[in-house]
Design an enzyme around this catalytic site. Structure first.
Site, PDB file in Angstrom:
ATOM      1  N   HIS A  82       0.842  -1.194   0.000  1.00 26.52           N
ATOM      2  CA  HIS A  82       0.000   0.000   0.000  1.00 26.52           C
ATOM      3  C   HIS A  82       0.877   1.243   0.000  1.00 26.52           C
ATOM      4  O   HIS A  82       1.882   1.302   0.689  1.00 26.52           O
ATOM      5  CB  HIS A  82      -0.893   0.018   1.256  1.00 26.52           C
ATOM      6  CG  HIS A  82      -1.759   1.222   1.332  1.00 26.52           C
ATOM      7  ND1 HIS A  82      -2.947   1.332   0.636  1.00 26.52           N
ATOM      8  CD2 HIS A  82      -1.606   2.398   1.997  1.00 26.52           C
ATOM      9  CE1 HIS A  82      -3.485   2.513   0.887  1.00 26.52           C
ATOM     10  NE2 HIS A  82      -2.695   3.183   1.703  1.00 26.52           N
ATOM     11  N   ASP A 161     -15.038   2.208   7.871  1.00 23.32           N
ATOM     12  CA  ASP A 161     -14.028   3.186   7.452  1.00 23.32           C
ATOM     13  C   ASP A 161     -14.555   4.055   6.316  1.00 23.32           C
ATOM     14  O   ASP A 161     -14.306   5.260   6.267  1.00 23.32           O
ATOM     15  CB  ASP A 161     -12.736   2.483   7.003  1.00 23.32           C
ATOM     16  CG  ASP A 161     -11.784   3.483   6.373  1.00 23.32           C
ATOM     17  OD1 ASP A 161     -11.334   4.394   7.096  1.00 23.32           O
ATOM     18  OD2 ASP A 161     -11.536   3.408   5.163  1.00 23.32           O
ATOM     19  N   ARG A 168     -14.942  12.403   8.016  1.00 22.86           N
ATOM     20  CA  ARG A 168     -13.713  13.140   8.380  1.00 22.86           C
ATOM     21  C   ARG A 168     -13.335  14.127   7.293  1.00 22.86           C
ATOM     22  O   ARG A 168     -12.847  15.222   7.565  1.00 22.86           O
ATOM     23  CB  ARG A 168     -12.565  12.145   8.610  1.00 22.86           C
ATOM     24  CG  ARG A 168     -12.703  11.375   9.908  1.00 22.86           C
ATOM     25  CD  ARG A 168     -11.751  10.176   9.937  1.00 22.86           C
ATOM     26  NE  ARG A 168     -10.390  10.547   9.656  1.00 22.86           N
ATOM     27  CZ  ARG A 168      -9.530   9.819   8.936  1.00 22.86           C
ATOM     28  NH1 ARG A 168      -9.880   8.649   8.427  1.00 22.86           N
ATOM     29  NH2 ARG A 168      -8.310  10.227   8.726  1.00 22.86           N
ATOM     30  N   SER A 183      -7.513   3.939   9.569  1.00 21.52           N
ATOM     31  CA  SER A 183      -8.276   3.892   8.330  1.00 21.52           C
ATOM     32  C   SER A 183      -7.575   3.011   7.282  1.00 21.52           C
ATOM     33  O   SER A 183      -8.162   2.090   6.707  1.00 21.52           O
ATOM     34  CB  SER A 183      -8.450   5.327   7.803  1.00 21.52           C
ATOM     35  OG  SER A 183      -8.904   5.338   6.490  1.00 21.52           O
ATOM     36  N   LYS A 187      -8.490  -1.437   6.219  1.00 19.71           N
ATOM     37  CA  LYS A 187      -8.740  -1.998   4.879  1.00 19.71           C
ATOM     38  C   LYS A 187      -7.721  -3.093   4.556  1.00 19.71           C
ATOM     39  O   LYS A 187      -8.036  -4.109   3.942  1.00 19.71           O
ATOM     40  CB  LYS A 187      -8.669  -0.877   3.830  1.00 19.71           C
ATOM     41  CG  LYS A 187      -9.880   0.047   3.914  1.00 19.71           C
ATOM     42  CD  LYS A 187      -9.740   1.274   3.048  1.00 19.71           C
ATOM     43  CE  LYS A 187      -8.906   2.322   3.686  1.00 19.71           C
ATOM     44  NZ  LYS A 187      -9.187   3.705   3.384  1.00 19.71           N
TER      45      LYS A 187
HETATM   46  N1  URA Z   1      -6.054   7.168   3.183  1.00 19.52           N
HETATM   47  C1  URA Z   1      -7.004   6.450   3.833  1.00 19.52           C
HETATM   48  O1  URA Z   1      -7.425   5.410   3.372  1.00 19.52           O
HETATM   49  N2  URA Z   1      -7.453   6.936   5.005  1.00 19.52           N
HETATM   50  C2  URA Z   1      -7.022   8.085   5.563  1.00 19.52           C
HETATM   51  O2  URA Z   1      -7.465   8.465   6.631  1.00 19.52           O
HETATM   52  C3  URA Z   1      -6.039   8.822   4.873  1.00 19.52           C
HETATM   53  C4  URA Z   1      -5.577   8.311   3.675  1.00 19.52           C
END
Ligand code: URA
Length: 434
Positions: A82, A161, A168, A183, A187
């Site tokens: 990621h 999320d 957010r 967050s 995932k």
């Molecule tokens: N990417 C995400 O998936 N979540 C965040 O809070 C910031 C960047």
């Protein structure tokens, strides 16, 4: 349990219990707790912060709010990767075929681009017919046969999320370390891989503008991953200028193909090698860095990594001929050079602004619903530390509209800073966090 009490507890700087965190995550996901109360809690967290234990609990609660993919019936160690995102970041397009051709199994979830940063899925859709909306069966089949599978995030993956991130985004509570780390990691944990390699970007084109913040985020995420039983490693890399030279979907795919042929830009190659090394070690494919680097180099020199990209594209419904004939990829009508208007050394490039140039040309999305032009973007010819004379080409704009090209050119000039003193090229790899 009352949401009011949870908000007050956090507002007063106290630590929330697992029961309280799970109560608000589950209640919010089911629509039982209203946005205004969760907004207040997010703001309280923003100011009062979270402990490591709270962050871990929040991550697990969000991961478990939807489907947790089970990849255990695929033999071998599965590795996910990621990136926290940036401009010109086409790393996955090179890294994944490279490590897969070395024998690593890659099961990857990817996203689309939003704002000035691009997304791997959009880039891959430059291949005619490429599909990322895979069933779990098709996803597993890709990993089992070609060694790679890539799919878009399904609605059922960490739905808590999805809701919280959207909230957010409109309540000025995105940039909190615990909230970003939980967050991203929720995932990744839900996506089922055994090992996770993170590319945490720092600089003017990254979420984390300051290097110390990027290292702190890297540590928070690796701790969450490792405490959850997934081997997690982060590499902190430079995003103070675009990565490589190409910015824009199909242009980045072309640069990735060049890189897989051994002709990639130096900074981009360094990032791919650093991440690839960590992936091969994490997946027990290589014993140490030296062995991993040799394997990665061989994968390029033998053509195996390029062939793996073609196999992967074909497996996901795309036109693999475009890998060997990149001129068949989407191509913009106009190619307009931008010339230097003064002499000197490039001392800084406002990285975000170059991403916005591509967005203005039609290569990005302002909102999730926008469609994008895969063919447009920019190819940089000069980067930080390079010397330029008046009239040298700084970049080439690829556009389908003259008006958009003019707009992007204006923005481009404002983003390039040329000075008289000699300027050092920045270090690309800032460090590794285990
Ligand atoms: N990417 C995400 O998936 N979540 C965040 O809070 C910031 C960047």
């Amino acid at each position: 349990m009352r949401m009011y009490d949870i908000i007050m507890k956090k507002r007063n700087g106290e630590e929330l219990s697992e029961e309280e965190i799970r109560f608000f995550v589950n209640g919010y996901t089911k629509g039982e707790i209203p946005d205004y109360q969760v907004s207040a809690l997010m703001m309280a967290i923003y100011f009062q912060k979270m402990t490591k234990q709270e962050t871990l609990t929040l991550t697990l609660a969000m991961a478990e709010s939807g489907e947790m993919l089970d990849l255990s019936d695929i033999p071998g160690i599965k590795v996910d990767k990621h990136s926290t995102g940036g401009v010109g970041d086409k790393t996955s397009l090179v890294l994944i075929p490279m490590v897969a051709s070395c024998g690593l199994k890659v099961a990857k979830m990817s996203g689309r681009g939003l704002g000035h940063t691009g997304g791997t899925i959009d880039k891959l859709e430059s291949f005619d017919g490429f599909v990322t909306g895979l069933s779990l069966e098709a996803f597993k089949k890709g990993v089992n046969t070609v060694g790679i599978s890539l799919m878009g995030q399904t609605a059922d993956l960490a739905p808590a999320d999805k809701k919280l991130y959207a909230l957010r985004d409109v309540t000025a509570t995105v940039d909190n370390l615990s909230l970003i780390a939980s967050s991203i990691m929720s995932k990744k944990l839900a996506a089922g891989a055994d090992c996770i390699v993170l590319d945490v970007k720092t600089g003017s084109g990254a979420f984390m503008k300051k290097e110390e913040d990027a290292f702190a985020l890297a540590k928070e995420m690796t701790d969450i991953g490792n405490m959850s039983g997934r081997k997690t490693i982060a590499v902190v890399t430079d995003m103070d200028q675009p990565l490589g030279n190409a910015v824009g979907n199909a242009l980045e795919v072309k640069e990735a193909i060049e890189t897989l042929k051994g002709q990639g830009p130096e900074d981009f190659v360094q990032v791919c090698m650093a991440l690839g090394t960590q992936m091969l070690i994490a997946g027990n494919v290589a014993k140490n860095e030296e062995e991993a680097r040799t394997m990665l180099k061989n994968s390029i020199e033998s053509g195996a990594a390029l062939q793996k990209l073609a196999d992967f594209v074909q497996m996901q419904g795309g036109d693999a001929r475009q890998v060997y004939s990149p001129e068949l990829l989407p191509q913009a009508k106009l190619q307009i050079p931008i010339l230097a208007d003064k002499e000197g050394y490039i001392k800084h490039i406002d990285c975000d602004e170059i991403g916005i140039c591509s967005l203005l040309l039609g290569g990005g999305r302002e909102t999730k619903e926008d469609t994008i032009d895969l063919s447009v973007g920019l190819v940089l010819k000069k980067k930080v530390g390079d010397f330029v004379k008046v009239g040298d080409t700084l970049a080439v704009i690829h556009a389908n509209s003259k008006e958009k090209a003019i707009q992007a050119t204006k923005r481009f000039y404002a983003a390039y800073h040329i000075g008289t003193e000699e300027w050092k090229k920045p270090a690309i790899i800032k460090g590794i966090v285990l």
